[in-house]
Design a protein around this motif. Sequence first.
Motif, short mmCIF file in Angstrom:
data_model
loop_
_atom_site.label_atom_id
_atom_site.label_comp_id
_atom_site.label_asym_id
_atom_site.label_seq_id
_atom_site.Cartn_x
_atom_site.Cartn_y
_atom_site.Cartn_z
N ASP A 145 0.82 -1.23 0.10
CA ASP A 145 -0.08 0.02 -0.02
C ASP A 145 0.80 1.37 -0.07
O ASP A 145 0.37 2.15 -0.47
N HIS A 146 2.17 1.10 0.60
CA HIS A 146 2.79 2.48 0.67
C HIS A 146 4.21 2.09 0.38
O HIS A 146 5.31 2.64 0.81
N GLY A 147 4.14 0.93 -0.80
CA GLY A 147 5.41 0.72 -1.30
C GLY A 147 6.50 0.13 -0.37
O GLY A 147 6.18 -0.48 0.56
N TYR A 148 7.81 -0.19 -1.06
CA TYR A 148 8.95 -0.53 -0.11
C TYR A 148 9.07 0.06 1.13
O TYR A 148 9.25 -0.62 2.18
N GLU A 201 2.70 -2.90 -7.86
CA GLU A 201 3.76 -3.82 -8.48
C GLU A 201 5.00 -3.83 -7.45
O GLU A 201 5.29 -2.99 -7.06
N LEU A 202 5.35 -5.10 -7.60
CA LEU A 202 6.80 -5.15 -6.96
C LEU A 202 7.82 -4.17 -7.41
O LEU A 202 7.72 -4.30 -8.58
N PRO A 203 8.60 -3.67 -6.80
CA PRO A 203 9.46 -2.83 -7.28
C PRO A 203 10.27 -3.70 -8.25
O PRO A 203 10.81 -5.02 -7.75
N ALA A 204 10.79 -3.02 -9.30
CA ALA A 204 11.31 -3.89 -10.28
C ALA A 204 12.98 -4.36 -10.04
O ALA A 204 13.38 -5.47 -10.03
#
Length: 403
Positions: A145-148, A201-204
Amino acid sequence: MKRIAPRRSVTTGLSVLALVAGLSACGPFGGDDDTSSAAKATARNFTVAASGDILIHPQLVEQARKDAKRTGKGTAGLDFEPLMAGVTPVVSKADLGICHFEPVVGKPEGPFESFPAFLVPPQITTAVKDAGYDSCSTASNHTLDHGYPGVVRTLDALDKAGLKHTGSARSAAEAAKPLVMDVKGVKVAQLAYTLGFNGNELPADKPWAANLTDLDRITAAEKAAREAGAEVVILSIHWGRENWSNPNRSQLRLGRQIAEKTGIDLVVGHHAHVVQPMEKVDGTWIAYGLGNHVARHDVPTGLTEEGAIGWFEFTERDGGWDVRAKFAPTFVDIPPDPDESGNLPEGVVEDHRLLDLATALRDPGKLSDQQRSRYRLAFERISGTMLNRGAADDGLEPLQPLP
């Protein structure tokens, strides 16, 4: 019964003694009589309490604020201990308590956010620990929800509270290391996977930040856990369709594949926010959905306040693990909305509280007629749902009977 390579010789006579002792133990949590003691001396055994979604909505934050003023405890004006205290007598009796921690945590003072991107007080993690939990799954549709950065904050908060965790990670090394815990001398691993991340999306550059459900990945993770010494492997899985009391086709299909194609010993599901059945498939217990453990949706449905703590008794027998399953129905009391003057109707519940229903109903003198009726309805409905796929034939029953 799941089979494992024997670590030591266990004779048939001793195994039978252990099983009989387990069946004759007194009380819902077993007993300390001579037979039970003999079982413990001849066969390894342990218990697991596992629950469903922990999802902190704004009303629960306000409840924690209200409770902090009463207790003088908590951090930054928030005390979640009274909210969670009702299940402590059950969870704390288990040798291993497993929660599902769904949201992302923010800073102790806020700001906080609710649906669709949760950001909740880290103070809740301390209350979860104090309720008796040892470990939490963190793979859910809200993990990103709030990224990595949100992943990091959440895992840091769990660490600070003394809760182990699996399902998301701060580094590739952390993601690759199986969570293996020593439970009464037995090495128990927990895995955690989710069906998706609400379109995030999962961080690349960080594909390991959270675990996305895939049978091959789950199989590989179990293998890695076994290689790390795990004798028992428990899978926490976020799946299914929200607000459906029956498992959908994908749950049934994947559950059967896990039971038939892996050595996973127990599957614990969540995400639907309502209770779903348990079922024994090819010797493996699957709890399709344990409902909400603690939550307060903007529009409560009656079912979203109901949940179950799965109670699993593991006994080593003939080189494998015999698992007996029970469940403890739970309920979140929700006060009605106040009137225009801010007052509640007389005689209604005034606080949000997570309850173990059997315990609450054993003291009827403290309950109003409305509470008593509502709790009995919830207990019976949860029980009916749990047994809806024939699990009674495999011994599934309430941890404590309806008083």
